[in-house]
Write a protein that holds these residues in place. Structure first.
Motif, mmCIF file in Angstrom:
data_model
loop_
_atom_site.group_PDB
_atom_site.id
_atom_site.type_symbol
_atom_site.label_atom_id
_atom_site.label_comp_id
_atom_site.label_asym_id
_atom_site.label_seq_id
_atom_site.Cartn_x
_atom_site.Cartn_y
_atom_site.Cartn_z
ATOM 1 N N UNK A 1 44.319 87.139 104.341
ATOM 2 C CA UNK A 1 45.270 86.124 103.523
ATOM 3 C C UNK A 1 44.713 84.814 105.030
ATOM 4 N N UNK A 2 44.084 84.620 105.327
ATOM 5 C CA UNK A 2 43.889 84.166 106.320
ATOM 6 C C UNK A 2 43.840 81.972 105.064
ATOM 7 N N UNK A 3 43.280 82.450 104.418
ATOM 8 C CA UNK A 3 43.374 80.473 103.614
ATOM 9 C C UNK A 3 44.723 80.090 103.616
ATOM 10 N N UNK A 4 45.520 81.463 103.106
ATOM 11 C CA UNK A 4 46.882 80.926 102.258
ATOM 12 C C UNK A 4 47.565 80.519 104.092
ATOM 13 N N UNK A 5 46.712 81.073 105.491
ATOM 14 C CA UNK A 5 47.873 80.624 106.486
ATOM 15 C C UNK A 5 47.475 79.165 106.358
ATOM 16 N N UNK A 6 46.530 79.019 105.968
ATOM 17 C CA UNK A 6 45.456 77.731 106.668
ATOM 18 C C UNK A 6 46.005 76.714 105.405
ATOM 19 N N UNK A 7 46.221 77.259 104.232
ATOM 20 C CA UNK A 7 46.141 76.238 103.592
ATOM 21 C C UNK A 7 48.733 75.861 104.533
ATOM 22 N N UNK A 8 49.353 77.067 104.149
ATOM 23 C CA UNK A 8 50.345 76.333 104.929
ATOM 24 C C UNK A 8 50.801 75.726 105.437
ATOM 25 N N UNK A 9 49.626 76.276 106.669
ATOM 26 C CA UNK A 9 50.160 74.811 108.557
ATOM 27 C C UNK A 9 50.332 73.371 107.630
ATOM 28 N N UNK A 10 48.937 73.484 106.853
ATOM 29 C CA UNK A 10 48.852 72.230 106.651
ATOM 30 C C UNK A 10 49.290 71.234 105.424
ATOM 31 N N UNK A 11 50.368 72.715 104.912
ATOM 32 C CA UNK A 11 51.562 71.789 103.527
ATOM 33 C C UNK A 11 52.639 71.495 104.871
ATOM 34 N N UNK B 1 55.920 82.204 91.962
ATOM 35 C CA UNK B 1 56.151 82.821 93.671
ATOM 36 C C UNK B 1 57.229 82.876 94.150
ATOM 37 N N UNK B 2 58.010 81.813 94.074
ATOM 38 C CA UNK B 2 58.889 81.493 95.079
ATOM 39 C C UNK B 2 60.212 82.952 95.280
ATOM 40 N N UNK B 3 60.331 83.531 93.572
ATOM 41 C CA UNK B 3 60.635 84.850 93.441
ATOM 42 C C UNK B 3 60.523 85.716 92.703
ATOM 43 N N UNK B 4 59.263 85.977 93.675
ATOM 44 C CA UNK B 4 57.768 86.838 93.044
ATOM 45 C C UNK B 4 57.892 88.429 94.368
ATOM 46 N N UNK B 5 59.049 89.165 93.834
ATOM 47 C CA UNK B 5 59.397 90.157 95.214
ATOM 48 C C UNK B 5 58.181 91.013 95.257
ATOM 49 N N UNK B 6 56.552 90.636 94.808
ATOM 50 C CA UNK B 6 56.014 91.185 95.343
ATOM 51 C C UNK B 6 54.348 90.354 95.060
ATOM 52 N N UNK B 7 55.311 89.377 96.320
ATOM 53 C CA UNK B 7 53.729 88.009 96.948
ATOM 54 C C UNK B 7 54.598 88.842 97.920
ATOM 55 N N UNK B 8 53.619 88.051 99.306
ATOM 56 C CA UNK B 8 52.991 88.173 100.569
ATOM 57 C C UNK B 8 54.073 87.256 101.342
ATOM 58 N N UNK B 9 54.776 86.767 102.522
ATOM 59 C CA UNK B 9 55.468 86.182 103.356
ATOM 60 C C UNK B 9 54.941 85.201 102.519
ATOM 61 N N UNK B 10 54.089 85.268 103.653
ATOM 62 C CA UNK B 10 53.351 83.614 104.067
ATOM 63 C C UNK B 10 52.864 82.486 102.136
ATOM 64 N N UNK B 11 52.492 84.350 100.955
ATOM 65 C CA UNK B 11 52.487 82.765 99.668
ATOM 66 C C UNK B 11 53.822 82.720 99.159
ATOM 67 N N UNK B 12 55.020 83.109 99.971
ATOM 68 C CA UNK B 12 55.922 82.590 99.425
ATOM 69 C C UNK B 12 56.413 82.090 100.542
ATOM 70 N N UNK B 13 56.150 81.345 101.602
ATOM 71 C CA UNK B 13 56.586 80.202 102.744
ATOM 72 C C UNK B 13 56.201 79.139 102.035
ATOM 73 N N UNK B 14 54.535 79.316 101.418
ATOM 74 C CA UNK B 14 53.326 78.142 100.595
ATOM 75 C C UNK B 14 54.774 77.664 99.582
ATOM 76 N N UNK B 15 54.658 78.184 98.787
ATOM 77 C CA UNK B 15 55.835 78.268 97.558
ATOM 78 C C UNK B 15 56.743 77.339 98.390
ATOM 79 N N UNK B 16 57.343 77.555 98.741
ATOM 80 C CA UNK B 16 58.764 76.680 99.093
ATOM 81 C C UNK B 16 58.070 75.602 99.743
ATOM 82 N N UNK B 17 57.657 75.322 100.648
ATOM 83 C CA UNK B 17 57.189 73.874 101.041
ATOM 84 C C UNK B 17 56.371 73.898 99.778
ATOM 85 N N UNK B 18 55.751 73.866 98.867
ATOM 86 C CA UNK B 18 55.103 73.160 97.824
ATOM 87 C C UNK B 18 56.140 72.660 97.124
ATOM 88 N N UNK B 19 57.516 73.658 96.738
ATOM 89 C CA UNK B 19 58.338 72.950 96.170
ATOM 90 C C UNK B 19 58.993 71.393 96.663
#
Length: 203
Positions: free
Chosen positions: A38-48, A72-90
């Motif tokens: 999930x390196x791409x998720x971490x990178x784009x979350x940092x940009x966000x 994704x924000x409320x998906x229990x199966x989503x990774x922590x970094x994807x939930x972080x991205x989703x919250x920042x996206x919102x």
């Protein structure tokens, strides 16, 4: 002045998405050692995290991403970094460039406003003239190609995935009048992804 950064994933052969406007088919032959990285998720979350405004564009792309990340924000199966991205996206201010999206379409999603295509260059110039956090484009190929031709993109980040598209939509729709200066690279060994950061200068 606020900088405008574009970040996009691309296949080794420079494809943005397949002919069905999806990327799932690109992963059919992904190397098994890279699955789940999930390196791409971490990178784009940092940009966000660093950005003040996110530009979205196109009815299919913008509404698709708004709906996807809301889930994704409320998906229990989503990774922590994807939930972080989703919250920042919102929470980030989002400018949606489209001639077909209306206020009713965006009603479920906070911090969004619409800019028509004809006004997009002037609006981006206005955003860039301010101080504070920068402007980010993730996806939005048609929009950022247009903004690059208008001389408004400051940095282009291409993250090449170890995948071969073999067809599909190319990353660029023309040759813009710009010169690229390499300012950084990074390799994520766990995913095989390679980041190239280019400063975009007028030619």
């Amino acid at each position: 002045m606020a900088a405008l950064t574009v970040c996009n994933f691309a296949t080794v052969d420079g494809r943005y998405e397949d002919d069905e406007h999806d990327i799932a088919s690109f992963f059919e032959h992904q190397h098994p050692e890279y699955r789940g990285a999930d390196s791409f998720d971490h990178h784009t979350t940092g940009l966000l995290r660093e950005a003040g405004t996110l530009l979205l564009s196109g009815r299919r792309s913008a509404l698709g991403n708004l709906g996807y990340w809301a889930g994704v924000r409320h998906d229990p199966d989503a990774t922590a970094i994807r939930r972080d991205f989703a919250e920042r996206f919102e929470s980030i201010d989002k400018v949606v460039v489209s001639d077909t999206i209306d206020e009713a379409d965006l009603a479920p999603y906070p911090n969004c406003r619409i800019v028509r295509v004809a006004d997009s260059v002037d609006e981006v110039r206005r955003l860039k003239s301010g101080d504070g956090p920068g402007i980010l484009v993730l996806l939005g190929r048609v929009l950022w190609n247009h903004l690059m031709r208008a001389g408004l993109v400051d940095e282009l980040q291409i993250v090449t995935f170890p995948l071969i598209g073999g067809g599909g939509v190319p990353l660029f729709d023309s040759r813009p009048p710009v010169a690229l200066k390499l300012v950084g690279t990074h390799v994520w060994e766990e995913s095989g992804n390679v980041l190239m950061r280019w400063r975009v200068d007028p030619d």
